[in-house]
Scaffold this active site. Structure first.
Site, PDB file in Angstrom:
ATOM      1  N   THR A 126      -1.935  -0.668  -4.191  1.00 19.92           N
ATOM      2  CA  THR A 126      -2.954   0.386  -4.222  1.00 19.92           C
ATOM      3  C   THR A 126      -2.343   1.669  -3.660  1.00 19.92           C
ATOM      4  O   THR A 126      -1.446   1.600  -2.811  1.00 19.92           O
ATOM      5  CB  THR A 126      -4.206  -0.049  -3.428  1.00 19.92           C
ATOM      6  OG1 THR A 126      -5.299   0.819  -3.736  1.00 19.92           O
ATOM      7  CG2 THR A 126      -3.967  -0.035  -1.933  1.00 19.92           C
ATOM      8  N   LEU A 168       0.830  -1.192   0.000  1.00 15.67           N
ATOM      9  CA  LEU A 168       0.000   0.000   0.000  1.00 15.67           C
ATOM     10  C   LEU A 168       0.873   1.254   0.000  1.00 15.67           C
ATOM     11  O   LEU A 168       1.984   1.249   0.536  1.00 15.67           O
ATOM     12  CB  LEU A 168      -0.903   0.027   1.237  1.00 15.67           C
ATOM     13  CG  LEU A 168      -2.091  -0.928   1.316  1.00 15.67           C
ATOM     14  CD1 LEU A 168      -1.652  -2.387   1.377  1.00 15.67           C
ATOM     15  CD2 LEU A 168      -2.959  -0.613   2.534  1.00 15.67           C
ATOM     16  N   CYS A 169       0.341   2.329  -0.618  1.00 13.91           N
ATOM     17  CA  CYS A 169       0.955   3.657  -0.530  1.00 13.91           C
ATOM     18  C   CYS A 169       2.336   3.680  -1.200  1.00 13.91           C
ATOM     19  O   CYS A 169       2.462   3.416  -2.380  1.00 13.91           O
ATOM     20  CB  CYS A 169       1.014   4.071   0.940  1.00 13.91           C
ATOM     21  SG  CYS A 169       1.358   5.806   1.245  1.00 13.91           S
ATOM     22  N   ILE A 170       3.406   3.977  -0.442  1.00 11.42           N
ATOM     23  CA  ILE A 170       4.762   4.048  -0.991  1.00 11.42           C
ATOM     24  C   ILE A 170       5.441   2.673  -0.999  1.00 11.42           C
ATOM     25  O   ILE A 170       6.467   2.484  -1.664  1.00 11.42           O
ATOM     26  CB  ILE A 170       5.624   5.060  -0.187  1.00 11.42           C
ATOM     27  CG1 ILE A 170       6.955   5.357  -0.881  1.00 11.42           C
ATOM     28  CG2 ILE A 170       5.858   4.545   1.241  1.00 11.42           C
ATOM     29  CD1 ILE A 170       6.819   5.972  -2.271  1.00 11.42           C
TER      30      ILE A 170
END
Length: 215
Positions: free
Chosen positions: A188, A134-136
């Site tokens: 995501t 997720l994210c970075i």
């Protein structure tokens, strides 16, 4: 019951694991009838950040000890992770993923990856089990696996850095996921976009749904 390993990078968005992303990932796992075990590397954080001012603080904290706050103490050192015992592994975001699990936040494509983190990702991929990010955190996966399809949302600079690592970046918006069929990597964007907590929940749910489908 499927069992998923969740790797935390500390506690707090600026120097550790993003707490909303981590908690909503755990909630999604539980709501879908699976179980989880939290892990974190037993190392010092890159630095400690005051989450009110954004300024660095003159102290040292341990990633495992800080991550235990999110896990309510039920956490293991990442060195103990054995891919054979789990159906998948997930990496919530937060700057800690790019500062403590690897050095992407400081070094970009020239970053190094923590030895236990790299071993966990590679052993899971070799076992042909899903890896969520997720994210970075997809930047971390790209550094380890190379030719993998991922998303961090729409930030062009970060996307360019990821493609320098040999990965393919796909632009996405809130809640959307990208699935790399070769490595079973599901990603995501979460807070890489200007997101609300309910949009984070949507992304986490979609990642876990796909993981359980592939597991």
């Amino acid at each position: 019951m499927k069992k998923i390993a969740v790797v935390l990078a500390g506690n707090g968005v600026y120097d550790g694991a993003e707490i909303h992303e981590a908690t909503l990932t755990l909630l999604a796992i539980a709501q879908k009838g699976a179980s989880y075990q939290c892990f974190a590397p037993d190392i010092n954080q890159a630095h400690v950040v005051n989450h009110i001012t954004g300024e660095e603080m003159p102290e040292t904290r341990n990633v495992l000890v800080e991550a235990a706050r999110i896990a309510r103490g039920n956490i293991k050192a990442l060195s103990e992770y054995n891919a054979a015992e789990y159906d998948a592994i997930v990496f919530p975001g937060g700057f800690g993923a790019a500062k403590n699990l690897c050095t992407f936040a400081f070094d970009g494509p020239d970053c190094t990856v923590n030895e236990d983190v790299e071993k966990a990702i590679r052993s899971t991929a070799v076992a042909e089990k899903p890896v969520g990010a997720l994210c970075i955190s997809p930047a971390l996966i790209a550094k380890v696996l190379g030719d993998v399809e991922v998303t961090i949302g729409q930030d062009q600079g970060t996307a360019d850095a990821i493609e320098t690592l040999g990965a393919t970046h796909v632009k996405t918006t809130h809640g959307e996921i990208v699935v790399d069929e070769k490595y079973k990597v599901i990603t995501t964007p979460c807070y890489m976009l200007d997101a609300t907590i309910d949009q984070i929940a949507l992304g986490a749910n979609n990642v876990i749904d796909k993981i359980l489908e592939l597991a």
